[in-house]
Scaffold this active site. Structure first.
Site, short mmCIF file in Angstrom:
data_model
loop_
_atom_site.label_atom_id
_atom_site.label_comp_id
_atom_site.label_asym_id
_atom_site.label_seq_id
_atom_site.Cartn_x
_atom_site.Cartn_y
_atom_site.Cartn_z
N GLU A 19 -11.12 -61.88 10.12
CA GLU A 19 -9.92 -61.09 10.42
C GLU A 19 -8.85 -62.02 10.99
O GLU A 19 -9.16 -62.92 11.78
CB GLU A 19 -10.26 -60.00 11.46
CG GLU A 19 -9.06 -59.13 11.81
CD GLU A 19 -9.35 -58.05 12.87
OE1 GLU A 19 -10.27 -58.26 13.68
OE2 GLU A 19 -8.65 -57.03 12.87
N LYS A 30 -5.98 -52.11 7.54
CA LYS A 30 -6.86 -51.59 8.60
C LYS A 30 -6.51 -50.13 8.89
O LYS A 30 -5.37 -49.82 9.26
CB LYS A 30 -6.70 -52.46 9.85
CG LYS A 30 -7.72 -52.24 10.94
CD LYS A 30 -7.55 -53.33 12.03
CE LYS A 30 -8.61 -53.33 13.09
NZ LYS A 30 -8.49 -54.48 14.02
N CYS A 50 -12.72 -54.93 11.00
CA CYS A 50 -13.09 -54.93 12.41
C CYS A 50 -13.32 -53.52 12.98
O CYS A 50 -14.39 -52.94 12.77
CB CYS A 50 -12.05 -55.70 13.21
SG CYS A 50 -12.71 -56.35 14.75
#
Ligand SMILES: NC(=O)CC(=O)C(=O)O
Length: 363
Positions: free
Chosen positions: A121, A195, A236
Site C-alpha cells: 500500500e 480503497k 489495508c
C-alpha cells in the site's frame, strides 16, 4: 492507458459475467433426480421416512439462498500452479527513487519465477495526509501524469507477468483516492480498486489516523480475471470488512490480494489474524504486502507481508525489513479443501443471506 474499471468484473459500466440467477439456481443447486425420488418413497416404509426427513431437512437449509444472487462456481483458472512475489519495499520521500526501487524489486521477483507480483500500500509516497496530495497521480491520464503506473505497465508487459500494483494516491479532479492498479501480462490496466473503507481510527495514546481528511472512499468492489486466476482486491483497512471478502468468494475468486500498511498497535494483534480469517472463512488464498518498517517515519508500518492458504495456513511470511517473498500457489487444492470442509453446501440460507448489491443491481 485503458480505463480499468470498465474491464473489471461487475463494474458499473460493464458486467462481463451477468449471471441469470434463476438458471444458476437451476443448474447448480436443484436437487438431483435421485433425491427427488427419495421424497416420493411411501411414508409407510421406515427407511423411506428416514430418507424423507433427511432430504427435506437438507433442502430446507437452502444453502444456495445464503448468497444473493447465488454464488458463482469457482472458474477454471488459466494457470493452476505458479509463484507469487510479495515485494515488501522500503519507501522514502523521494518519489523517483521509490519508482525505480519498485521496478528493481519487480524485476528481481520475476527473475525468481514470480508470475504475479504484489506491491505494498502507498509505495510511491510516505503514508501521510500531508503527502497524499503532493504525490498523487492522474492514473487515467497515464504517461507523465502517472509515472508510477507507467512503470508498472511497462514492467508487466516486458516481463510478461501480472502486477497488482499495491496502491498510490490517485488524483481525479479535486478528489484523492488510495488506489490499486492491476496490470495484465500485456501491460494493459485491467482493474483499478479505490480503497472502499477509509482508515479512520482513534485509539487514544496509541494511534490516530484519519484518511478521510484527504481521501475519498471508493465505491465499488473490484474483482478481476487475470492470467493467474480470478482475484478480489482490497486495500489495508478493507481487510477488516469480511462482507467484501465474502462477496469476492461468491463471485468465484481464487485469491484475495490486500496491499496493506498496518501499524505498530493493530499490526501485532490483527494483521495475521485477519488474513487467516478471510482465507479460512472463504476457503481461498489471501496475499498481503506491506511497506518495510521505517521507525523514523511519521507512520510506522508493521511489515510482515504474508501468503495464506485456503485452510488458513501461513504459507510464507517475513519480518519487518525489506524482503521479496517468492511462494507457490496451487489452485488445485481449493476444490480439495472445499470438498473436505463443504461450507458452501452447509450455509443456512433459511436463516441469513449475504446480498451483493452491485451484482444484484447489474443482473
Ligand atoms: N492502515 C490501514 O488502512 C489499516 C490499519 O492499519 C488497521 O486496520 O489497523
Amino acid at each position: 492507458m485503458k480505463s480499468a474499471v470498465s474491464s473489471s468484473l461487475f463494474s458499473n459500466s460493464k458486467n462481463l459475467l451477468k449471471p441469470d440467477p434463476l438458471s444458476l439456481l437451476k443448474s447448480v443447486f436443484l436437487p438431483k433426480p435421485s433425491l427427488r425420488s427419495i421424497v416420493k418413497l411411501p411414508s409407510s416404509s421406515l427407511s423411506g421416512q428416514r430418507s424423507i426427513s433427511t432430504s427435506i431437512m437438507a433442502s430446507s437449509f437452502k444453502p444456495e439462498q445464503a448468497r444473493v444472487p447465488s454464488a458463482l462456481p469457482l472458474p477454471a483458472p488459466p494457470l493452476t500452479k505458479f509463484n507469487i512475489g510479495l515485494c515488501q519495499l522500503s519507501v522514502t520521500s523521494d518519489k523517483n527513487r521509490n519508482i525505480s526501487h519498485a521496478k528493481n524489486a519487480i524485476e528481481e521477483a520475476a527473475s525468481k519465477g514470480a508470475k504475479l507480483v504484489l506491491l505494498p500500500e502507498i509505495w510511491n509516497s510516505p503514508y501521510s495526509n500531508d503527502s497524499f496530495p503532493v504525490y498523487a497521480e492522474d492514473i487515467d491520464a497515464g504517461g507523465d501524469a502517472s509515472p508510477s503506473t507507467a512503470m508498472l505497465s511497462e514492467a508487466s508487459k516486458r516481463l510478461k507477468i501480472t502486477i497488482i500494483g499495491g496502491s498510490i494516491p490517485e488524483r481525479v479532479g479535486d478528489r484523492l483516492y488510495n488506489t490499486c492498479c492491476v496490470f495484465g501480462s500485456d501491460g494493459e490496466l485491467k482493474a483499478k480498486h479505490r480503497k472502499i473503507h477509509l482508515f479512520d481510527i482513534d485509539i487514544p495514546g496509541k494511534i490516530t489516523f484519519m484518511e478521510s481528511k484527504t481521501l475519498t472512499a471508493g465505491e465499488t468492489p473490484t474483482i478481476v480475471d487475470t492470467d493467474v486466476g480470478r482475484i478480489g482486491i482490497g486495500i489495508c483497512y478493507d481487510i477488516r470488512f469480511q462482507e467484501l471478502a465474502m462477496i469476492y468468494a461468491a463471485r468465484g475468486a481464487h485469491m484475495l490480494c490486500y496491499p496493506g500498511a498496518f501499524n505498530m498497535t493493530t499490526g501485532p494483534l490483527h494483521w495475521e489474524l485477519l488474513q487467516r480469517a478471510r482465507a479460512t472463512d472463504n476457503q481461498l488464498y489471501v496475499a498481503t504486502c506491506s511497506p518495510a518498517r521505517d521507525s523514523g517515519a511519521g507512520y510506522t508500518a508493521w511489515g510482515h507481508s504474508t501468503l495464506i492458504g485456503p485452510f488458513g495456513e501461513v504459507l510464507a511470511t517475513t519480518e519487518h525489513e525489506e524482503a521479496i517473498i517468492i511462494a507457490e500457489i496451487d489452485y488445485s487444492i481449493l476444490e480439495q479443501r472445499r470438498t473436505s470442509l463443504p461450507l458452501n453446501k452447509q450455509r443456512r440460507g433459511d436463516l441469513y443471506q449475504l446480498v451483493d448489491v452491485q451484482r444484484l443491481n447489474s443482473t
